[in-house]
Design an enzyme around this catalytic site. Structure first.
Site, mmCIF file in Angstrom:
data_model
loop_
_atom_site.group_PDB
_atom_site.id
_atom_site.type_symbol
_atom_site.label_atom_id
_atom_site.label_comp_id
_atom_site.label_asym_id
_atom_site.label_seq_id
_atom_site.Cartn_x
_atom_site.Cartn_y
_atom_site.Cartn_z
ATOM 1 N N ARG A 256 39.552 59.450 48.507
ATOM 2 C CA ARG A 256 39.924 58.361 49.642
ATOM 3 C C ARG A 256 40.482 57.240 48.798
ATOM 4 O O ARG A 256 39.687 56.617 47.946
ATOM 5 C CB ARG A 256 38.812 57.998 50.570
ATOM 6 C CG ARG A 256 38.922 56.634 51.558
ATOM 7 C CD ARG A 256 37.878 56.401 52.270
ATOM 8 N NE ARG A 256 38.017 55.076 52.943
ATOM 9 C CZ ARG A 256 37.249 54.074 53.060
ATOM 10 N NH1 ARG A 256 36.137 54.213 52.535
ATOM 11 N NH2 ARG A 256 37.831 53.112 53.599
ATOM 12 N N HIS B 215 42.175 47.763 53.125
ATOM 13 C CA HIS B 215 40.865 47.485 52.492
ATOM 14 C C HIS B 215 40.933 46.000 51.872
ATOM 15 O O HIS B 215 40.839 46.069 50.694
ATOM 16 C CB HIS B 215 40.740 48.525 51.643
ATOM 17 C CG HIS B 215 39.297 48.511 51.072
ATOM 18 N ND1 HIS B 215 38.432 50.081 51.162
ATOM 19 C CD2 HIS B 215 38.385 47.974 50.587
ATOM 20 C CE1 HIS B 215 37.391 49.890 50.768
ATOM 21 N NE2 HIS B 215 37.068 48.806 50.473
ATOM 22 N N GLU C 224 35.769 48.222 57.415
ATOM 23 C CA GLU C 224 34.552 47.505 57.564
ATOM 24 C C GLU C 224 35.103 46.251 58.022
ATOM 25 O O GLU C 224 35.063 45.001 57.707
ATOM 26 C CB GLU C 224 34.063 47.210 56.119
ATOM 27 C CG GLU C 224 33.313 48.761 55.885
ATOM 28 C CD GLU C 224 32.506 48.308 54.268
ATOM 29 O OE1 GLU C 224 32.607 47.044 53.657
ATOM 30 O OE2 GLU C 224 31.931 49.146 54.031
ATOM 31 N N ASN D 237 30.470 54.414 56.801
ATOM 32 C CA ASN D 237 30.023 53.768 55.354
ATOM 33 C C ASN D 237 28.347 53.278 55.655
ATOM 34 O O ASN D 237 27.994 52.241 56.233
ATOM 35 C CB ASN D 237 30.850 52.460 55.168
ATOM 36 C CG ASN D 237 32.360 52.641 54.899
ATOM 37 O OD1 ASN D 237 32.920 53.811 54.943
ATOM 38 N ND2 ASN D 237 33.064 51.567 54.402
ATOM 39 N N TYR E 132 25.079 52.473 53.409
ATOM 40 C CA TYR E 132 24.440 51.848 52.085
ATOM 41 C C TYR E 132 22.878 51.697 52.219
ATOM 42 O O TYR E 132 22.045 52.150 51.495
ATOM 43 C CB TYR E 132 25.088 50.679 51.679
ATOM 44 C CG TYR E 132 26.193 51.138 51.000
ATOM 45 C CD1 TYR E 132 26.530 51.318 49.679
ATOM 46 C CD2 TYR E 132 27.527 50.835 51.879
ATOM 47 C CE1 TYR E 132 27.765 51.761 49.386
ATOM 48 C CE2 TYR E 132 28.928 51.269 51.424
ATOM 49 C CZ TYR E 132 28.961 51.833 50.049
ATOM 50 O OH TYR E 132 30.156 51.853 49.609
ATOM 51 N N GLU F 84 32.041 56.256 52.844
ATOM 52 C CA GLU F 84 31.401 55.895 51.682
ATOM 53 C C GLU F 84 29.856 56.026 51.885
ATOM 54 O O GLU F 84 29.390 55.968 52.782
ATOM 55 C CB GLU F 84 31.526 54.196 51.700
ATOM 56 C CG GLU F 84 32.983 53.848 51.501
ATOM 57 C CD GLU F 84 33.319 52.017 51.231
ATOM 58 O OE1 GLU F 84 32.206 51.524 51.203
ATOM 59 O OE2 GLU F 84 34.265 51.767 51.187
HETATM 60 O O1 IFM Z 1 32.716 48.106 47.276
HETATM 61 C C1 IFM Z 1 32.480 48.130 48.540
HETATM 62 C C2 IFM Z 1 33.589 48.538 49.392
HETATM 63 O O2 IFM Z 1 34.990 47.830 48.999
HETATM 64 C C3 IFM Z 1 33.377 48.471 50.797
HETATM 65 N N1 IFM Z 1 32.148 49.032 51.217
HETATM 66 C C4 IFM Z 1 31.086 48.624 50.219
HETATM 67 C C5 IFM Z 1 31.614 48.824 48.950
HETATM 68 C C6 IFM Z 1 29.985 48.471 48.006
HETATM 69 O O3 IFM Z 1 29.694 47.197 48.417
#
Ligand code: IFM
Length: 448
Positions: A80, A124, A169, A299, A301, A360
């Site tokens: 990606r 992005h 995002e 995405n 985290y 992500e």
């Molecule tokens: O690096 C970023 C990415 O560009 C977008 N999502 C979160 C990642 C980590 O912060």
């Protein structure tokens, strides 16, 4: 002790890693590329920790051939990456720049020649600066410009690219870029941010319409930054704060695309915080936005634990700091793999039948090349994904963030997210233990 039985992933699962143009390409003045809002922002004194910019980054624009070899050596079957809009349209509009077009053409061909499926993000965060000067995402016309750019990409690459991520995002763009001013374009205006986020969703809808009108078999989705929410306590106030924040962060973006409506609770909250109607939402916009999505890009985290904070603007809630003793990455983000299972199952329940792609997932760990914490992170999150699949969630692939260490926006170059270490002095790439672990896992198609 016997090692756990392998948890096998479905055939055809996409095993990938992700990057984005401004974070890895460098070569910002090469091949006719125009200025983006991130060039402008990163060069603003004090905007980025350590004064970093994307001018050189990982030099991926020049080193893409050897980087594709690296991906092949890891056994990735998908990559990606994002197209830099200002490489194709240096001033946002006008004729397409052939050098920019040719660059991604070669990259896509090289990936396909190695059996690596290109998964292409159109936006992005690197808006052409010229479009910022006419209002950026606060201006409705930017959505139409985006659709024109997307149409050009579909025409040029749609014979080879099957999977498109329109916007990466939208919440982060709205909040960090337009509400808190810590990302480009550095604005601090709640109303401007809500307006910008609406135009980002509109841009998605217009692009999907263009893709469908082209008649190919491409599929498109948004990559959302999704945060599972938990209340800090069982009190009614904390529960309300949690539900409210889920509207702010998650539902505000999922519902319009997948249900054709903004969530009413959050709509009321924005109107009351702004003191006026959200009058930039025009008749017909929601029908356009609900042109839909062929997948949900996830995405993931970390989580948000919420509590009521009545005096805290704009909505009277706050995120509880991560308690001591919680496992965290080197960025201080709590590591909660089980919440990924819950998130995937929730998406499957609330938006049924839409395939899910983990676009992500990753963490900052400064160790290299031995990075046992990233190995553990990767394993535990893939186990969590497998559990969701076993419980019925239609997860079609996983993209680790990131293929290689890169420019982490306002945090500069200190945080390292990569499976591959980058020495920014020499641009040497060194596969970390996590990269080797991921390669083994891909080879067997299973996680233990
Ligand atoms: O690096 C970023 C990415 O560009 C977008 N999502 C979160 C990642 C980590 O912060």
């Amino acid at each position: 002790m016997a090692s756990p039985a392998p948890r096998r992933f479905p055939d055809g699962f996409l095993w990938g890693a992700a990057t984005s143009a401004y974070q890895v390409e460098g070569a910002v003045a090469t091949g006719g590329r125009g200025e983006s809002i991130w060039d402008r922002f990163a060069h603003t004194e004090g905007a980025v920790d350590g004064g970093g910019t994307g001018d050189v980054a990982c030099d991926h624009y020049r080193r893409w051939r050897s980087d594709v070899d690296l991906m092949a050596s890891l056994g990735l079957n998908a990559y990606r990456f994002s197209i830099a809009w200002p490489r194709l349209f240096p001033s946002g509009a006008g004729p397409v720049n052939p050098a920019g077009l040719a660059h991604y053409d070669r990259l896509i061909d090289a990936l396909l020649a190695r059996g690596i499926e290109p998964v292409v993000t159109l936006y992005h965060w690197d808006l052409p600066q010229a479009l910022q000067e006419t209002g950026g995402w606060r201006d409705r016309d930017t959505a139409a410009r985006f659709a024109g750019y997307a149409r050009e990409c579909f025409a040029a690459y749609g014979d080879r690219v099957r999977t498109w991520v329109t916007i990466n995002e939208p919440w982060i763009i709205g909040v960090l870029g337009h509400q808190l001013g810590i990302h480009a374009p550095g604005e601090r205006d709640l109303g401007g941010s809500v307006r910008a986020m609406h135009h980002l969703l509109l841009a998605h809808g217009l692009a999907v319409q263009a893709l469908r009108a082209g008649g190919g078999d491409g599929r498109a989705g948004v990559a959302y930054s999704l945060f599972p929410h938990e209340p800090a306590s069982d009190s009614a106030a904390d529960l309300a704060a949690t539900e409210g924040s889920d509207g702010y962060v998650n539902r505000w973006f999922l519902d319009p695309v997948l249900r054709g409506e903004y969530p009413a609770d959050m709509w009321r909250r924005y109107e009351s915080a702004l003191g006026h109607p959200l009058d930039w939402v025009r008749d017909g916009d929601l029908e356009t936005i609900a042109a839909g999505a062929d997948f949900i890009g996830v995405n993931y985290y970390t989580t948000r634990v919420m509590r009521a904070a009545p005096d805290r603007p704009p909505f009277g809630w706050e995120v509880v700091p991560v308690p001591d003793g919680t496992p965290v990455t080197d960025a201080g983000w709590a590591i909660v793999p089980s919440a990924l299972t819950g998130l995937l199952l929730r998406l499957h329940r609330d938006y049924p039948r839409v395939p899910l792609l983990i676009t992500e997932n990753g963490g900052v760990f400064d160790d290299a090349p031995a990075d046992p914490r990233r190995v553990g992170f990767l394993r535990d999150h893939l186990v969590a994904v497998h559990e969701a699949i076993a419980a019925g969630a239609p997860v079609a692939g996983y993209f680790h963030w990131s293929l290689m260490d890169n420019f982490e926006w306002a945090m500069g170059y200190a945080p390292r997210f990569g499976l591959v270490h980058v020495d920014y002095e020499t641009q040497a790439r060194t596969v970390k233990d996590s990269g080797r672990y991921y390669a083994d896992l891909i080879r067997t198609g299973a996680v233990r």
